[in-house]
Design a protein around this motif. Structure first.
Motif, mmCIF file in Angstrom:
data_model
loop_
_atom_site.group_PDB
_atom_site.id
_atom_site.type_symbol
_atom_site.label_atom_id
_atom_site.label_comp_id
_atom_site.label_asym_id
_atom_site.label_seq_id
_atom_site.Cartn_x
_atom_site.Cartn_y
_atom_site.Cartn_z
ATOM 1 N N UNK A 247 0.852 -1.192 0.000
ATOM 2 C CA UNK A 247 0.000 0.000 0.000
ATOM 3 C C UNK A 247 0.886 1.240 0.000
ATOM 4 N N UNK A 248 0.288 2.379 -0.359
ATOM 5 C CA UNK A 248 1.030 3.636 -0.351
ATOM 6 C C UNK A 248 1.402 3.980 1.094
ATOM 7 N N UNK A 249 2.682 4.210 1.316
ATOM 8 C CA UNK A 249 3.169 4.504 2.665
ATOM 9 C C UNK A 249 3.493 5.988 2.776
ATOM 10 N N UNK A 250 2.523 6.787 3.197
ATOM 11 C CA UNK A 250 2.809 8.218 3.284
ATOM 12 C C UNK A 250 3.720 8.544 4.462
ATOM 13 N N UNK A 251 3.676 7.737 5.527
ATOM 14 C CA UNK A 251 4.554 7.990 6.665
ATOM 15 C C UNK A 251 5.805 7.123 6.646
ATOM 16 N N UNK A 252 5.827 6.069 5.851
ATOM 17 C CA UNK A 252 7.010 5.228 5.744
ATOM 18 C C UNK A 252 7.242 4.366 6.970
ATOM 19 N N UNK A 253 8.500 4.094 7.219
ATOM 20 C CA UNK A 253 8.921 3.224 8.310
ATOM 21 C C UNK A 253 8.754 3.927 9.655
ATOM 22 N N UNK A 254 8.018 3.322 10.581
ATOM 23 C CA UNK A 254 7.772 3.925 11.892
ATOM 24 C C UNK A 254 8.367 3.136 13.047
ATOM 25 N N UNK A 255 8.370 1.790 12.938
ATOM 26 C CA UNK A 255 8.838 0.962 14.056
ATOM 27 C C UNK A 255 9.040 -0.467 13.587
ATOM 28 N N UNK A 256 9.811 -1.201 14.354
ATOM 29 C CA UNK A 256 9.839 -2.654 14.216
ATOM 30 C C UNK A 256 10.104 -3.238 15.580
ATOM 31 N N UNK A 257 9.759 -4.505 15.749
ATOM 32 C CA UNK A 257 9.999 -5.117 17.047
ATOM 33 C C UNK A 257 10.562 -6.515 16.896
ATOM 34 N N UNK A 258 11.309 -6.912 17.913
ATOM 35 C CA UNK A 258 11.828 -8.266 18.021
ATOM 36 C C UNK A 258 11.066 -8.919 19.172
ATOM 37 N N UNK A 259 11.528 -10.042 19.635
ATOM 38 C CA UNK A 259 10.881 -10.673 20.786
ATOM 39 C C UNK A 259 11.294 -10.014 22.099
#
Length: 145
Positions: free
Chosen positions: A55-67
């Motif tokens: 999808x179109x990402x107007x805000x882009x990358x915001x976060x990611x998580x691991x365990x």
């Protein structure tokens, strides 16, 4: 819940500021190497998200998580990157990262004639205001386990 650490990078990947609060494990490499590794990962992650998103990402990358932790990311129009690692219980903190930029970085670095932009931040006032703000967050816990 807790805050582990925070990085501020300029548009070229230079680490302008680093602080930690509840970081239990060190990377086992020099801070300079850690900063390069973190910036490289952010650069790659942003590129991956932009290219692979269905999808179109107007805000882009915001976060990611691991365990074990969650990395929160905010980039300003001028290319300043604010990165905060927290535990998994912390939700979206885009407003917190924006506040760090607009109310702490801009006020105590950009508007300070004694601070050089794109150089590591040496302002004790900036450091103390940032530390006070982080320690006052509802998800900051000095007793995090």
């Amino acid at each position: 819940m807790t805050v582990h650490n925070l990085y501020l990078f300029d548009r070229d990947g230079g680490c302008l500021h680093y602080a930690e609060w509840q970081r239990k494990k060190q990377a086992g490499i020099s801070k300079e190497e850690e900063f390069k590794l973190m910036y490289g990962m952010l650069f790659s992650m942003r590129s991956f998200v932009a290219k692979m998103s269905p999808v179109d990402m107007k805000e882009g990358f915001l976060a990611f998580q691991t365990t074990k932790y969650k990395l929160h990311y905010y980039e300003t129009p001028t290319g300043l990157k604010v990165v905060m690692n927290t535990d998994l219980g912390v939700g979206n903190i885009r407003d917190v990262l924006h506040h760090i930029y607009s109310n702490i970085y801009v006020e105590y670095v950009v508007k300070n004639p004694l601070c050089s932009l794109n150089e590591p931040i040496k302002s004790e006032l900036f450091c103390s205001k940032l530390d006070s703000f982080i320690r006052g967050l509802p998800f900051f816990s000095a007793r995090a386990g």
